[in-house]
Design a protein around this motif. Structure first.
Motif, PDB file in Angstrom:
ATOM      1  N   LYS A  47       0.843  -1.190   0.000  1.00  0.00           N
ATOM      2  CA  LYS A  47       0.000   0.000   0.000  1.00  0.00           C
ATOM      3  C   LYS A  47       0.887   1.252   0.000  1.00  0.00           C
ATOM      4  O   LYS A  47       1.776   1.390   0.819  1.00  0.00           O
ATOM      5  CB  LYS A  47      -0.931   0.004   1.198  1.00  0.00           C
ATOM      6  CG  LYS A  47      -1.950  -1.122   1.129  1.00  0.00           C
ATOM      7  CD  LYS A  47      -3.163  -0.818   1.957  1.00  0.00           C
ATOM      8  CE  LYS A  47      -4.191  -1.928   1.842  1.00  0.00           C
ATOM      9  NZ  LYS A  47      -4.544  -2.308   0.508  1.00  0.00           N
ATOM     10  N   VAL A  48       0.562   2.142  -0.934  1.00  0.00           N
ATOM     11  CA  VAL A  48       1.317   3.368  -1.097  1.00  0.00           C
ATOM     12  C   VAL A  48       0.332   4.530  -1.181  1.00  0.00           C
ATOM     13  O   VAL A  48      -0.671   4.448  -1.897  1.00  0.00           O
ATOM     14  CB  VAL A  48       2.189   3.319  -2.372  1.00  0.00           C
ATOM     15  CG1 VAL A  48       2.955   4.613  -2.570  1.00  0.00           C
ATOM     16  CG2 VAL A  48       3.140   2.126  -2.319  1.00  0.00           C
ATOM     17  N   VAL A  92      11.010   5.232  -4.725  1.00  0.00           N
ATOM     18  CA  VAL A  92       9.896   6.182  -4.661  1.00  0.00           C
ATOM     19  C   VAL A  92      10.305   7.510  -5.299  1.00  0.00           C
ATOM     20  O   VAL A  92       9.467   8.217  -5.855  1.00  0.00           O
ATOM     21  CB  VAL A  92       9.369   6.381  -3.220  1.00  0.00           C
ATOM     22  CG1 VAL A  92       8.660   5.140  -2.730  1.00  0.00           C
ATOM     23  CG2 VAL A  92      10.457   6.809  -2.268  1.00  0.00           C
ATOM     24  N   GLU A  93      11.581   7.849  -5.245  1.00  0.00           N
ATOM     25  CA  GLU A  93      12.067   9.063  -5.885  1.00  0.00           C
ATOM     26  C   GLU A  93      11.821   9.015  -7.398  1.00  0.00           C
ATOM     27  O   GLU A  93      11.431  10.020  -8.002  1.00  0.00           O
ATOM     28  CB  GLU A  93      13.563   9.266  -5.601  1.00  0.00           C
ATOM     29  CG  GLU A  93      13.877   9.574  -4.149  1.00  0.00           C
ATOM     30  CD  GLU A  93      14.038   8.340  -3.253  1.00  0.00           C
ATOM     31  OE1 GLU A  93      14.455   8.540  -2.094  1.00  0.00           O
ATOM     32  OE2 GLU A  93      13.755   7.200  -3.688  1.00  0.00           O
ATOM     33  N   VAL A 114       4.623  16.515  -5.204  1.00  0.00           N
ATOM     34  CA  VAL A 114       4.233  15.110  -5.156  1.00  0.00           C
ATOM     35  C   VAL A 114       4.771  14.503  -3.873  1.00  0.00           C
ATOM     36  O   VAL A 114       5.970  14.581  -3.614  1.00  0.00           O
ATOM     37  CB  VAL A 114       4.787  14.324  -6.376  1.00  0.00           C
ATOM     38  CG1 VAL A 114       4.426  12.846  -6.285  1.00  0.00           C
ATOM     39  CG2 VAL A 114       4.287  14.930  -7.684  1.00  0.00           C
ATOM     40  N   ARG A 115       3.898  13.916  -3.092  1.00  0.00           N
ATOM     41  CA  ARG A 115       4.297  13.189  -1.870  1.00  0.00           C
ATOM     42  C   ARG A 115       3.887  11.731  -2.040  1.00  0.00           C
ATOM     43  O   ARG A 115       2.757  11.431  -2.392  1.00  0.00           O
ATOM     44  CB  ARG A 115       3.612  13.755  -0.633  1.00  0.00           C
ATOM     45  CG  ARG A 115       3.929  12.903   0.607  1.00  0.00           C
ATOM     46  CD  ARG A 115       3.256  13.421   1.828  1.00  0.00           C
ATOM     47  NE  ARG A 115       4.041  14.569   2.291  1.00  0.00           N
ATOM     48  CZ  ARG A 115       3.754  15.273   3.361  1.00  0.00           C
ATOM     49  NH1 ARG A 115       2.691  15.007   4.070  1.00  0.00           N
ATOM     50  NH2 ARG A 115       4.532  16.273   3.728  1.00  0.00           N
ATOM     51  N   ILE A 116       4.856  10.850  -1.773  1.00  0.00           N
ATOM     52  CA  ILE A 116       4.611   9.410  -1.843  1.00  0.00           C
ATOM     53  C   ILE A 116       4.990   8.805  -0.499  1.00  0.00           C
ATOM     54  O   ILE A 116       6.083   9.059   0.009  1.00  0.00           O
ATOM     55  CB  ILE A 116       5.435   8.753  -2.968  1.00  0.00           C
ATOM     56  CG1 ILE A 116       5.079   9.404  -4.313  1.00  0.00           C
ATOM     57  CG2 ILE A 116       5.190   7.249  -2.995  1.00  0.00           C
ATOM     58  CD1 ILE A 116       5.935   8.941  -5.458  1.00  0.00           C
ATOM     59  N   GLU A 117       4.086   8.003   0.048  1.00  0.00           N
ATOM     60  CA  GLU A 117       4.315   7.383   1.346  1.00  0.00           C
ATOM     61  C   GLU A 117       4.119   5.867   1.246  1.00  0.00           C
ATOM     62  O   GLU A 117       3.060   5.408   0.829  1.00  0.00           O
ATOM     63  CB  GLU A 117       3.340   7.941   2.381  1.00  0.00           C
ATOM     64  CG  GLU A 117       3.502   9.423   2.605  1.00  0.00           C
ATOM     65  CD  GLU A 117       2.448   9.978   3.531  1.00  0.00           C
ATOM     66  OE1 GLU A 117       2.748  10.120   4.738  1.00  0.00           O
ATOM     67  OE2 GLU A 117       1.330  10.242   3.049  1.00  0.00           O
ATOM     68  N   VAL A 128       8.820  10.146   0.267  1.00  0.00           N
ATOM     69  CA  VAL A 128       9.524  11.275  -0.325  1.00  0.00           C
ATOM     70  C   VAL A 128       8.491  12.320  -0.767  1.00  0.00           C
ATOM     71  O   VAL A 128       7.350  11.976  -1.076  1.00  0.00           O
ATOM     72  CB  VAL A 128      10.395  10.809  -1.515  1.00  0.00           C
ATOM     73  CG1 VAL A 128       9.552  10.299  -2.661  1.00  0.00           C
ATOM     74  CG2 VAL A 128      11.331  11.889  -1.991  1.00  0.00           C
ATOM     75  N   GLU A 129       8.944  13.557  -0.773  1.00  0.00           N
ATOM     76  CA  GLU A 129       8.129  14.645  -1.311  1.00  0.00           C
ATOM     77  C   GLU A 129       9.030  15.493  -2.179  1.00  0.00           C
ATOM     78  O   GLU A 129      10.135  15.853  -1.769  1.00  0.00           O
ATOM     79  CB  GLU A 129       7.531  15.482  -0.185  1.00  0.00           C
ATOM     80  CG  GLU A 129       6.686  16.647  -0.697  1.00  0.00           C
ATOM     81  CD  GLU A 129       6.052  17.428   0.430  1.00  0.00           C
ATOM     82  OE1 GLU A 129       5.037  16.954   0.969  1.00  0.00           O
ATOM     83  OE2 GLU A 129       6.586  18.507   0.772  1.00  0.00           O
ATOM     84  N   ILE A 130       8.561  15.793  -3.392  1.00  0.00           N
ATOM     85  CA  ILE A 130       9.328  16.644  -4.297  1.00  0.00           C
ATOM     86  C   ILE A 130       8.447  17.793  -4.771  1.00  0.00           C
ATOM     87  O   ILE A 130       7.223  17.681  -4.794  1.00  0.00           O
ATOM     88  CB  ILE A 130       9.896  15.878  -5.510  1.00  0.00           C
ATOM     89  CG1 ILE A 130       8.775  15.381  -6.429  1.00  0.00           C
ATOM     90  CG2 ILE A 130      10.786  14.728  -5.056  1.00  0.00           C
ATOM     91  CD1 ILE A 130       9.261  14.854  -7.769  1.00  0.00           C
ATOM     92  N   VAL A 131       9.078  18.885  -5.151  1.00  0.00           N
ATOM     93  CA  VAL A 131       8.393  20.025  -5.750  1.00  0.00           C
ATOM     94  C   VAL A 131       9.116  20.332  -7.048  1.00  0.00           C
ATOM     95  O   VAL A 131      10.348  20.453  -7.063  1.00  0.00           O
ATOM     96  CB  VAL A 131       8.423  21.258  -4.830  1.00  0.00           C
ATOM     97  CG1 VAL A 131       7.769  22.458  -5.504  1.00  0.00           C
ATOM     98  CG2 VAL A 131       7.750  20.951  -3.509  1.00  0.00           C
TER      99      VAL A 131
END
Length: 138
Positions: A47-48, A92-93, A114-117, A128-131
């Motif tokens: 689960k993501v 995840v990156e 984008v945030r992925i957990e 990770v979270e990227i902008v």
């Protein structure tokens, strides 16, 4: 701007932004995904959670109440699903970069967060979270 906690922290944007843009978002979309670099993550799904905020160019808006005039949260969800449909991805990156690139293909979007957990690893969630801006800062 109100400060929030938990998953809603993705909604916080800098109060010093020179341009205030409208935003569309998807929060806490949970999918079963094939990802991970470790042996125990291969050949299974986990689960993501995905949360995305996309800033829309200030000149974009609905003038005749038609969905085609504006980017949609369905576009954000479809970007996630299309990237994950490509098959197993190690990092995840990498997933975040691909989702951001897909969303930024829509020229009406000027930046995306984008945030992925990974919800089944670590104490609660890790990720990770990227902008990624298009060039304009919103």
């Amino acid at each position: 701007m109100n400060k929030t906690t938990g998953a809603a922290t993705i909604m916080q944007m800098s109060e010093t932004d020179p341009v205030q843009c409208d935003r569309i978002f998807v929060r806490d979309l949970v999918l079963d995904c094939e990802l991970g670099v470790y042996a125990e993550e291969k050949g299974i799904t986990q689960k993501v959670g995905f949360s995305i905020v996309a800033a829309v160019s200030p000149d974009v808006g609905s003038r005749t109440d038609e969905i085609a005039e504006v980017p949609s949260y369905d576009d954000l969800t479809n970007a996630v699903k299309s990237v994950m449909a490509e098959g197993h991805i190690n990092l995840v990156e990498t997933i975040a970069e691909r989702i951001a690139a897909r969303i930024l293909e829509d020229r009406r979007i000027v930046s995306v967060r984008v945030r992925i957990e990974k919800l089944e690893r670590g104490p609660a969630a890790v990720g990770v979270e990227i902008v990624r801006p298009r060039g304009s800062s919103c």
